[in-house]
Design an enzyme around this catalytic site. Structure first.
Site, PDB file in Angstrom:
ATOM      1  N   SER A 148       0.849  -1.190   0.000  1.00 39.69           N
ATOM      2  CA  SER A 148       0.000   0.000   0.000  1.00 39.69           C
ATOM      3  C   SER A 148       0.882   1.235   0.000  1.00 39.69           C
ATOM      4  O   SER A 148       2.015   1.217   0.516  1.00 39.69           O
ATOM      5  CB  SER A 148      -0.896   0.032   1.237  1.00 39.69           C
ATOM      6  OG  SER A 148      -1.506   1.301   1.403  1.00 39.69           O
ATOM      7  N   TYR A 161      -1.604  -0.618  10.622  1.00 35.33           N
ATOM      8  CA  TYR A 161      -1.816  -0.979   9.218  1.00 35.33           C
ATOM      9  C   TYR A 161      -0.637  -0.510   8.370  1.00 35.33           C
ATOM     10  O   TYR A 161      -0.087  -1.286   7.571  1.00 35.33           O
ATOM     11  CB  TYR A 161      -3.109  -0.358   8.697  1.00 35.33           C
ATOM     12  CG  TYR A 161      -3.311  -0.575   7.209  1.00 35.33           C
ATOM     13  CD1 TYR A 161      -3.700  -1.818   6.720  1.00 35.33           C
ATOM     14  CD2 TYR A 161      -3.073   0.453   6.299  1.00 35.33           C
ATOM     15  CE1 TYR A 161      -3.859  -2.030   5.351  1.00 35.33           C
ATOM     16  CE2 TYR A 161      -3.242   0.247   4.938  1.00 35.33           C
ATOM     17  CZ  TYR A 161      -3.628  -0.988   4.469  1.00 35.33           C
ATOM     18  OH  TYR A 161      -3.782  -1.203   3.113  1.00 35.33           O
TER      19      TYR A 161
END
Length: 253
Positions: A148, A161
């Site tokens: 990501s 995350y």
């Protein structure tokens, strides 16, 4: 897009029940790969496999929990029995559970690390023998890890995350030093905003509103657009490794 040299490849896609994983599985199957769909939701996998078959592709739904050793080992056995040794693994399984660290959501921290990091390692290690054997036999072999842009860009309340995705990015670089010399390519893909269930599953109304507003401001890629990037990447000649790809909506900076 059509990538003819994907025909006959044996692909494993985790997180294949929705979002990026589903789109990647459909794209690979549409280009002639035999695709094993790995995820926990069996009914959803069966429906996607049925759609792929109806469109003339080959798909094998395999209910799998990437956080469980026995489940992953059973998935390896199922893929080998149906298709033979895998030559392409796409690690797309992931969870995003944002909250301030002060909230001490230890269970959520563990779930993200178990899925996003340890799960990726577990699947990669389990299929390692197949990938190395495929490369030694002269076939193209790939590991694709979906990270990501959050691995680089700092957002408050997304600490764990983002850390998990930074780990994926770094692991991909290290894995390339292990697998590259054995002719197995490793690609790390870092998407920005993509339409998927990750955002929809945020259970904090404030955070959901914030990320929704950001997404609305810059737009989001479709999962199919990102899947096309993956299909293009693994369709390159086997001596060409696109090792790091950042994919963003044009307005996301």
């Amino acid at each position: 897009m059509s990538y003819e040299n994907l025909s006959g490849r044996i692909a494993v896609v985790t997180g294949a029940a929705s979002g990026i994983g589903e789109a990647v599985a459909v794209a690979l199957a549409g280009n002639g790969a035999r695709v094993a769909l790995l995820a926990r939701r069996g009914e959803r996998l069966a429906a996607i496999a049925g759609k792929i078959r109806a469109d003339g592709g080959e798909a094998l739904p395999v209910v799998t929990d990437v956080t469980d050793d026995a489940s992953v080992a059973a998935a390896v056995a199922a893929v080998r029995a149906a298709y033979g040794a895998a030559d392409l693994v796409v690690n797309a399984a992931g969870v995003m559970l944002p909250h301030p660290v002060a909230d001490q959501r230890v269970d959520e921290w563990q779930r993200m690390l178990d899925t996003n990091v340890t799960g990726l390692l577990r699947v990669t290690g389990a299929f390692s023998e197949d990938l190395v054997r495929a490369a030694a036999d002269g076939r193209t072999a790939d590991i694709v890890n979906v990270s990501s842009i959050g691995a680089h860009i700092v957002f408050p309340d997304y600490a764990v995350y983002s850390a998990s995705k930074a780990a994926v990015t770094h692991l991909s670089q290290v894995l390339r030093t292990e697998y590259g010399p054995r002719d197995v390519r490793v690609t790390n893909v870092e998407p920005g905003f993509v339409e998927s269930e990750l955002i929809d599953r945020i259970d904090d109304e404030r955070l959901a509103g914030e990320v929704g507003a950001m997404r609305d401001a810059v737009g989001a890629l479709s999962a199919e657009e990102l899947a096309d990037v993956v299909a293009y990447t693994v369709s390159r000649p086997r001596r060409v490794n696109l090792r790091q790809i950042v994919v963003l909506p044009t307005r996301q900076v």
